[in-house]
Design a protein around this motif. Structure first.
Motif, PDB file in Angstrom:
ATOM      1  N   TYR A  16       0.836  -1.206   0.000  1.00 28.77           N
ATOM      2  CA  TYR A  16       0.000   0.000   0.000  1.00 28.77           C
ATOM      3  C   TYR A  16       0.871   1.256   0.000  1.00 28.77           C
ATOM      4  CZ  TYR A  16      -2.892   3.645   2.065  1.00 28.77           C
ATOM      5  OH  TYR A  16      -3.516   4.823   2.321  1.00 28.77           O
ATOM      6  N   ARG A  17       1.936   1.238   0.833  1.00 30.00           N
ATOM      7  CA  ARG A  17       2.816   2.412   0.894  1.00 30.00           C
ATOM      8  C   ARG A  17       3.537   2.618  -0.427  1.00 30.00           C
ATOM      9  NH1 ARG A  17       5.219   1.026   6.707  1.00 30.00           N
ATOM     10  NH2 ARG A  17       3.411   1.638   7.953  1.00 30.00           N
ATOM     11  N   MET A  18       3.927   1.505  -1.061  1.00 30.51           N
ATOM     12  CA  MET A  18       4.597   1.623  -2.355  1.00 30.51           C
ATOM     13  C   MET A  18       3.659   2.258  -3.372  1.00 30.51           C
ATOM     14  SD  MET A  18       5.793  -1.366  -4.949  1.00 30.51           S
ATOM     15  CE  MET A  18       4.118  -1.833  -5.282  1.00 30.51           C
ATOM     16  N   MET A  19       2.392   1.781  -3.349  1.00 29.83           N
ATOM     17  CA  MET A  19       1.429   2.320  -4.305  1.00 29.83           C
ATOM     18  C   MET A  19       1.203   3.815  -4.081  1.00 29.83           C
ATOM     19  SD  MET A  19      -2.430   1.118  -4.791  1.00 29.83           S
ATOM     20  CE  MET A  19      -3.125   2.595  -4.114  1.00 29.83           C
ATOM     21  N   LEU A  20       1.099   4.164  -2.795  1.00 31.30           N
ATOM     22  CA  LEU A  20       0.900   5.572  -2.452  1.00 31.30           C
ATOM     23  C   LEU A  20       2.086   6.399  -2.934  1.00 31.30           C
ATOM     24  CD1 LEU A  20      -1.608   6.438  -0.931  1.00 31.30           C
ATOM     25  CD2 LEU A  20      -0.223   6.671   1.118  1.00 31.30           C
ATOM     26  N   GLY A  21       3.299   5.852  -2.729  1.00 33.57           N
ATOM     27  CA  GLY A  21       4.514   6.545  -3.152  1.00 33.57           C
ATOM     28  C   GLY A  21       4.534   6.743  -4.655  1.00 33.57           C
TER      29      GLY A  21
ATOM     30  N   GLY B 151       2.490  12.323  -9.603  1.00 38.22           N
ATOM     31  CA  GLY B 151       1.727  13.562  -9.538  1.00 38.22           C
ATOM     32  C   GLY B 151       2.634  14.782  -9.624  1.00 38.22           C
ATOM     33  N   LYS B 152       2.236  15.838  -8.945  1.00 39.52           N
ATOM     34  CA  LYS B 152       3.054  17.057  -8.917  1.00 39.52           C
ATOM     35  C   LYS B 152       4.390  16.745  -8.257  1.00 39.52           C
ATOM     36  CE  LYS B 152       0.423  19.697  -6.709  1.00 39.52           C
ATOM     37  NZ  LYS B 152      -0.514  20.516  -6.010  1.00 39.52           N
ATOM     38  N   ILE B 153       5.488  17.103  -8.915  1.00 41.07           N
ATOM     39  CA  ILE B 153       6.790  16.783  -8.348  1.00 41.07           C
ATOM     40  C   ILE B 153       7.392  18.018  -7.682  1.00 41.07           C
ATOM     41  CG2 ILE B 153       9.120  15.975  -8.824  1.00 41.07           C
ATOM     42  CD1 ILE B 153       7.952  14.466 -11.194  1.00 41.07           C
ATOM     43  N   ASP B 154       7.634  17.867  -6.377  1.00 39.18           N
ATOM     44  CA  ASP B 154       8.288  18.933  -5.635  1.00 39.18           C
ATOM     45  C   ASP B 154       9.746  18.501  -5.441  1.00 39.18           C
ATOM     46  OD1 ASP B 154       9.152  20.824  -3.963  1.00 39.18           O
ATOM     47  OD2 ASP B 154       7.781  20.386  -2.310  1.00 39.18           O
ATOM     48  N   PRO B 155      10.691  19.207  -6.082  1.00 42.16           N
ATOM     49  CA  PRO B 155      12.092  18.733  -6.091  1.00 42.16           C
ATOM     50  C   PRO B 155      12.654  18.485  -4.696  1.00 42.16           C
ATOM     51  CG  PRO B 155      11.818  20.638  -7.503  1.00 42.16           C
ATOM     52  CD  PRO B 155      10.532  20.474  -6.786  1.00 42.16           C
ATOM     53  N   THR B 156      12.208  19.214  -3.686  1.00 45.54           N
ATOM     54  CA  THR B 156      12.811  19.042  -2.359  1.00 45.54           C
ATOM     55  C   THR B 156      12.413  17.717  -1.721  1.00 45.54           C
ATOM     56  OG1 THR B 156      10.982  20.355  -1.519  1.00 45.54           O
ATOM     57  CG2 THR B 156      13.099  21.474  -1.786  1.00 45.54           C
ATOM     58  N   THR B 157      11.182  17.275  -1.994  1.00 49.01           N
ATOM     59  CA  THR B 157      10.745  16.032  -1.361  1.00 49.01           C
ATOM     60  C   THR B 157      10.864  14.828  -2.286  1.00 49.01           C
ATOM     61  OG1 THR B 157       8.494  16.557  -2.023  1.00 49.01           O
ATOM     62  CG2 THR B 157       9.130  17.128   0.223  1.00 49.01           C
TER      63      THR B 157
ATOM     64  N   ASP C  96      13.368  13.208  -3.750  1.00 47.94           N
ATOM     65  CA  ASP C  96      14.340  12.171  -3.393  1.00 47.94           C
ATOM     66  C   ASP C  96      13.851  11.334  -2.225  1.00 47.94           C
ATOM     67  OD1 ASP C  96      15.923  12.942  -5.372  1.00 47.94           O
ATOM     68  OD2 ASP C  96      17.468  13.916  -4.148  1.00 47.94           O
ATOM     69  N   HIS C  97      13.300  12.037  -1.240  1.00 46.86           N
ATOM     70  CA  HIS C  97      12.823  11.344  -0.048  1.00 46.86           C
ATOM     71  C   HIS C  97      11.734  10.326  -0.400  1.00 46.86           C
ATOM     72  CE1 HIS C  97      11.675  10.677   4.047  1.00 46.86           C
ATOM     73  NE2 HIS C  97      10.436  11.068   3.793  1.00 46.86           N
ATOM     74  N   ILE C  98      10.738  10.784  -1.175  1.00 42.98           N
ATOM     75  CA  ILE C  98       9.630   9.898  -1.550  1.00 42.98           C
ATOM     76  C   ILE C  98      10.136   8.757  -2.420  1.00 42.98           C
ATOM     77  CG2 ILE C  98       7.424   9.757  -2.769  1.00 42.98           C
ATOM     78  CD1 ILE C  98       6.880  12.595  -1.996  1.00 42.98           C
ATOM     79  N   LEU C  99      11.050   9.088  -3.342  1.00 47.12           N
ATOM     80  CA  LEU C  99      11.574   8.057  -4.237  1.00 47.12           C
ATOM     81  C   LEU C  99      12.262   6.957  -3.436  1.00 47.12           C
ATOM     82  CD1 LEU C  99      12.065   7.185  -7.192  1.00 47.12           C
ATOM     83  CD2 LEU C  99      14.289   8.273  -7.008  1.00 47.12           C
ATOM     84  N   SER C 100      13.118   7.356  -2.486  1.00 48.41           N
ATOM     85  CA  SER C 100      13.853   6.329  -1.753  1.00 48.41           C
ATOM     86  C   SER C 100      12.898   5.490  -0.914  1.00 48.41           C
ATOM     87  CB  SER C 100      14.940   6.957  -0.883  1.00 48.41           C
ATOM     88  OG  SER C 100      14.345   7.642   0.192  1.00 48.41           O
ATOM     89  N   GLU C 101      11.879   6.126  -0.329  1.00 45.87           N
ATOM     90  CA  GLU C 101      10.919   5.351   0.469  1.00 45.87           C
ATOM     91  C   GLU C 101      10.132   4.377  -0.406  1.00 45.87           C
ATOM     92  OE1 GLU C 101       8.164   7.399   2.856  1.00 45.87           O
ATOM     93  OE2 GLU C 101       9.565   7.588   4.531  1.00 45.87           O
ATOM     94  N   THR C 102       9.728   4.872  -1.594  1.00 43.05           N
ATOM     95  CA  THR C 102       8.927   4.027  -2.478  1.00 43.05           C
ATOM     96  C   THR C 102       9.723   2.829  -2.956  1.00 43.05           C
ATOM     97  OG1 THR C 102       7.811   6.014  -3.217  1.00 43.05           O
ATOM     98  CG2 THR C 102       7.497   4.049  -4.546  1.00 43.05           C
ATOM     99  N   VAL C 103      10.968   3.079  -3.351  1.00 41.40           N
ATOM    100  CA  VAL C 103      11.811   1.976  -3.818  1.00 41.40           C
ATOM    101  C   VAL C 103      12.042   0.987  -2.684  1.00 41.40           C
ATOM    102  CG1 VAL C 103      14.105   1.375  -4.644  1.00 41.40           C
ATOM    103  CG2 VAL C 103      12.909   3.305  -5.630  1.00 41.40           C
ATOM    104  N   ASN C 104      12.281   1.521  -1.484  1.00 43.14           N
ATOM    105  CA  ASN C 104      12.486   0.649  -0.325  1.00 43.14           C
ATOM    106  C   ASN C 104      11.281  -0.247  -0.081  1.00 43.14           C
ATOM    107  OD1 ASN C 104      12.167   0.499   2.938  1.00 43.14           O
ATOM    108  ND2 ASN C 104      14.259   0.198   2.243  1.00 43.14           N
ATOM    109  N   ASN C 105      10.083   0.355  -0.068  1.00 48.81           N
ATOM    110  CA  ASN C 105       8.872  -0.433   0.162  1.00 48.81           C
ATOM    111  C   ASN C 105       8.635  -1.437  -0.962  1.00 48.81           C
ATOM    112  OD1 ASN C 105       8.012   0.603   2.645  1.00 48.81           O
ATOM    113  ND2 ASN C 105       7.195   2.422   1.645  1.00 48.81           N
TER     114      ASN C 105
END
Lengths: 254, 167
Positions: free
Chosen positions: B99-104, B110-116, B118-127
């Motif tokens: 579920y977290r991966m899907m959310l990520g 969606g809208k890409i905010d450059p500051t966040t 990397d953070h979201i990408l690493s979490e999504t890949v991890n999940n």
């Protein structure tokens, strides 16, 4: 030696073997299991069986020990629906055929009996799968309220899936409808109940749809070298997961 | 140490497996074994994770336990091992990670905010990787008994010899 009588028997044996193979495929057996079972039954009648097994079609050739060609045919499988009672019944039967030297007629009767065996009643399935959803939620760390919500969501989701399947929708669409219903119920109910969005209930409400049988069979097919069937099963599981995700997405956007 | 909440999870692992067993229309005589196996497998996973062991390894151990039990129950209750093993491992499917991966993924598309980003990408890949490896651990663990005994059918495995290979 190919008398008329033998010829008829081989044709009947080939037909029942294809029938057994198709039944195993739709009930959720791995490719190696189908091949072993058919070979086992054919061996007890003194034939070699070669076959091509795919998700939708089975192809079978029967030869005797002198490699005289006897039977060759194709069979299309019916729509898939996991049924482990049929799986275990056929497995048990294949050993009886070998050990007790059954005739083709006996196999036919046993297969007919297995197919006609009753399923669990609809309401028992709905309640137990609902409980399973609630248990998933508990294992993932949900509270009692979450569990109650997931029970209702799973119950309704499975109900919708059964109804849409009855109406003859595309199987993936049925999963989409079920996933949407379950997550649509779980999301807002939890939000209203406790004042905050709980991911446990939302995420576990759709778990009753996970394609466990295709994914595990995909893996066992792959490591046994039946890569083609493994890939197809894996892809099937992937599309099901995608349909689940789409359903959740829809209810999140609403 | 708080053992009770951990033990309680066994009940729920078993119930979840029973639900799937009924969904897959397993024979009635296999329902109790499925409950026991799912509880044992799930509890071994939970206990190992309690001792800070990686979730993937813990899942693999749980699934392997279920794999061995499925061979034993297949002999006792006369049904093929997958009939027991598949419903029993399903409660260990990583629903929350998926579920977290899907959310990520939704956030990333969606809208890409450059500051966040990397953070979201690493979490999504991890999940996502966790989901993938846990699923492989489940399927692989169930297959372990047949792989190490090198038999085509569980019926050929002599129960006594499991676990005591002599050279």
């Amino acid at each position: 030696m190919a008398e008329h009588h033998t010829d008829k028997e081989v044709k009947e044996l080939g037909a029942i073997l294809l029938n057994v193979g198709a039944l195993l495929m739709v009930s959720g057996a791995s490719t190696a299991r189908i091949r072993n079972t058919i070979t086992r039954i054919a061996t007890s009648f003194g034939y070699n069986a070669d076959m091509l097994i795919s998700q939708r079609t089975l192809m079978l050739s029967l030869y005797d020990e002198d490699n005289n060609y006897f039977f060759n045919s194709l069979k299309r499988t019916s729509p898939h629906g996991v049924n482990f009672t049929v799986l275990s019944g056929i497995s048990k039967m294949s050993w009886q055929v070998l050990e007790e030297k059954w005739t083709v007629k006996q196999i036919n009767e046993e297969v007919e009996r297995l197919v006609a065996l009753p399923h669990y009643s609809r309401w028992i399935v709905l309640v137990l799968v609902g409980l399973a959803g609630a248990s998933f939620c508990r294992v993932a760390g949900g509270t009692t309220i979450d569990m109650l919500v997931v029970f209702i969501a799973t119950f309704s989701g499975l109900f919708i899936r059964q109804e849409t399947l009855k109406k003859g929708f595309n199987p993936y669409m049925c999963i989409y409808f079920a996933s949407f219903t379950a997550s649509f119920i779980a999301g807002p109910l939890v939000r209203l109940g406790t004042g905050h969005m709980q991911e446990h209930a939302f995420a576990t409400s759709v778990l009753f749809l996970i394609p466990g049988v295709p994914l595990i069979n995909s893996f066992s097919d792959m490591i046994e070298g039946n890569s083609q069937n493994g890939l197809i099963r894996g892809l099937n599981g992937f599309i099901i997961s995608f349909a689940i995700a789409l359903g959740m997405l829809t209810s999140m956007l609403l | 140490m708080d053992w009770l909440p951990l033990l309680e999870k066994g009940i729920w692992f078993g119930l979840a497996a029973i639900g799937f067993g009924v969904l897959f229309n397993v024979p009635k005589r296999t329902l109790l074994p499925i409950y026991v196996m799912a509880a044992i497998g799930g509890l071994s996973k939970v206990f190992l994770m309690h001792f800070e062991i990686n979730v993937i390894l813990a899942t693999f151990v749980g699934a392997t336990a279920i794999g061995f039990l499925s061979i034993w129950f297949a002999h006792v209750r006369h049904a093929p091992p997958p009939v027991f093993a598949i419903p029993a491992v399903i409660p260990m499917v990583p629903g929350i990670f998926a579920y977290r991966m899907m959310l990520g993924l939704m956030h990333l598309s969606g809208k890409i905010d450059p500051t966040t980003f990397d953070h979201i990408l690493s979490e999504t890949v991890n999940n996502g990787l966790k989901v993938m490896f846990i699923l492989m651990a489940l399927a692989g663990g169930v297959g372990v008994p047949l792989l190490i005994t090198r038999k085509e059918s569980a019926k050929d495995i002599k129960i006594k010899r499991i676990g005591f290979p002599r050279g």
